[in-house]
Design a protein around this motif. Structure first.
Motif, PDB file in Angstrom:
ATOM      1  N   THR A  12       0.975  -1.272   0.029  1.00 47.26           N
ATOM      2  CA  THR A  12      -0.065   0.127   0.011  1.00 47.26           C
ATOM      3  C   THR A  12       0.979   1.184   0.074  1.00 47.26           C
ATOM      4  OG1 THR A  12      -1.651  -1.152   1.084  1.00 47.26           O
ATOM      5  CG2 THR A  12      -1.599   1.244   1.166  1.00 47.26           C
ATOM      6  N   LEU A  14       1.097   5.567  -0.501  1.00 50.00           N
ATOM      7  CA  LEU A  14       0.274   6.762  -0.542  1.00 50.00           C
ATOM      8  C   LEU A  14       1.044   7.653  -1.524  1.00 50.00           C
ATOM      9  CD1 LEU A  14      -1.726   9.035   0.522  1.00 50.00           C
ATOM     10  CD2 LEU A  14       0.045   9.502   2.350  1.00 50.00           C
ATOM     11  N   ILE A  80      -5.738   7.911   7.672  1.00 47.77           N
ATOM     12  CA  ILE A  80      -4.857   6.710   7.119  1.00 47.77           C
ATOM     13  C   ILE A  80      -4.703   5.620   7.850  1.00 47.77           C
ATOM     14  CG2 ILE A  80      -2.703   5.850   6.187  1.00 47.77           C
ATOM     15  CD1 ILE A  80      -2.605   8.433   4.413  1.00 47.77           C
ATOM     16  N   HIS A  84      -6.438   2.258   7.344  1.00 51.00           N
ATOM     17  CA  HIS A  84      -5.499   1.079   6.533  1.00 51.00           C
ATOM     18  C   HIS A  84      -4.398   0.842   7.304  1.00 51.00           C
ATOM     19  CE1 HIS A  84      -6.989   2.190   2.656  1.00 51.00           C
ATOM     20  NE2 HIS A  84      -6.887   3.548   2.953  1.00 51.00           N
ATOM     21  N   ILE A  87       1.252   1.530   6.039  1.00 52.35           N
ATOM     22  CA  ILE A  87       1.334   1.789   4.626  1.00 52.35           C
ATOM     23  C   ILE A  87       2.838   1.391   4.239  1.00 52.35           C
ATOM     24  CG2 ILE A  87      -0.716   3.476   4.034  1.00 52.35           C
ATOM     25  CD1 ILE A  87       1.703   5.751   4.289  1.00 52.35           C
ATOM     26  N   ASP A  88       3.088   1.057   3.196  1.00 52.76           N
ATOM     27  CA  ASP A  88       4.490   0.663   2.902  1.00 52.76           C
ATOM     28  C   ASP A  88       5.499   1.743   2.072  1.00 52.76           C
ATOM     29  OD1 ASP A  88       4.145  -2.202   3.923  1.00 52.76           O
ATOM     30  OD2 ASP A  88       2.441  -2.129   1.978  1.00 52.76           O
ATOM     31  N   CYS A 135       2.286   5.312  10.657  1.00 50.41           N
ATOM     32  CA  CYS A 135       1.516   4.667   9.959  1.00 50.41           C
ATOM     33  C   CYS A 135       2.650   3.813   8.691  1.00 50.41           C
ATOM     34  CB  CYS A 135       0.606   5.375   9.047  1.00 50.41           C
ATOM     35  SG  CYS A 135      -0.763   6.228   9.733  1.00 50.41           S
TER      36      CYS A 135
END
Length: 271
Positions: A12, A14, A80, A84, A87-88, A135
């Motif tokens: 994932t 952004l 986020i 989710h 995130i990566d 995140c």
């Protein structure tokens, strides 16, 4: 060769800063989607969100965040985290310069113009990374968009070159800070002159672009899709050994300023 060579499938990412189909952020997002990434989007206004939703034509997460406002950055991070978790990766493709009054000699740059451009174009990376630190996965990758050189005094780029230099320097300090609690990496893609809607607003840009195209070793300017491919590599686990770096994509232009045909043309037309 494995089909998922970059090992991006299922990750994932952004992407901040999509403006339209010509923007670097759009090309990066499309490249990531082709690699089976889940792409999240952040744009600066509701109007941009509506435009992007039409372009995407599907069920995509599009957040609104004007990076001039810390409360919106904080809200983005909260949204986020809630939707989710982790995130990566993060793509920072955000820049702003006010050229509405035309170009001024560099020494006439106004404090207001330069500080606002710095806030949006450079400090926003630091602010976003700080807000999103919880995140970001343990080995996430952050990629920003710089320029091929900040040491050439291109008059029509003006005060943005020093700001991009600050952006480049920030990568080292972010990488060092985050190394205290993670393996998050921070790098930049640094293209030569591109055909984007943002560049179209720079006075005299077309002439500079045409010159840059002549100066490349291949006689063809860097393509936005090439920048996107490099960004995807930096976001992927395949680039795990690269950190606090500035990856130049200029098709060899920096070694070719004394090309015989260019020199001859300049000498014949002088005066």
């Amino acid at each position: 060769m494995p089909q998922d060579f970059l090992q991006l499938a299922g990750k994932t990412i952004l992407v901040c800063g999509v403006a339209n189909r010509k923007s670097v952020a759009w090309h990066v997002a499309q490249t990531l989607s082709d690699a089976d990434c889940r792409v999240l989007y952040s744009v600066r206004s509701e109007a941009r969100r509506e435009q992007l939703a039409k372009l995407l034509g599907g069920d995509q997460d599009i957040f609104v965040c004007d990076v001039e406002h810390q409360e919106q950055i904080d809200r983005l991070a909260g949204d986020i985290a809630q939707r989710h978790g982790k995130i990566d990766g993060l793509v920072h493709s955000i820049a702003f310069a006010d050229y509405e009054d035309g170009m001024r000699p560099f020494h006439e740059t106004t404090r207001r113009a330069m500080l606002r451009a710095f806030d949006i174009s450079c400090f926003s990376l630091i602010a976003l990374c700080n807000a999103l630190q919880n995140c970001l996965s343990e080995d996430a990758s952050v990629v920003t968009v710089s320029i091929s050189t900040t040491e050439m005094a291109s008059e029509n780029y003006g005060y943005m070159a020093p700001i991009k230099a600050a952006l480049d320097s920030s990568l080292a300090f972010l990488a060092k800070s985050f190394s205290n609690f993670s393996r998050v990496r921070f790098n930049a893609v640094a293209p030569g002159l591109l055909k984007t809607s943002a560049s179209a607003g720079i006075p005299g840009y077309v002439d500079s672009y045409l010159y840059a195209e002549q100066a490349t070793l291949r006689g063809k300017a860097v393509q936005t899709s090439e920048v996107a491919a490099a960004a995807a590599f930096l976001l992927s686990p395949r680039s795990s050994g690269i950190n606090a770096q500035h990856l130049v994509l200029d098709a060899g232009m920096r070694v070719n300023y004394f090309d015989e045909s260019i020199v001859r043309s300049a000498v014949e037309n002088r005066g």
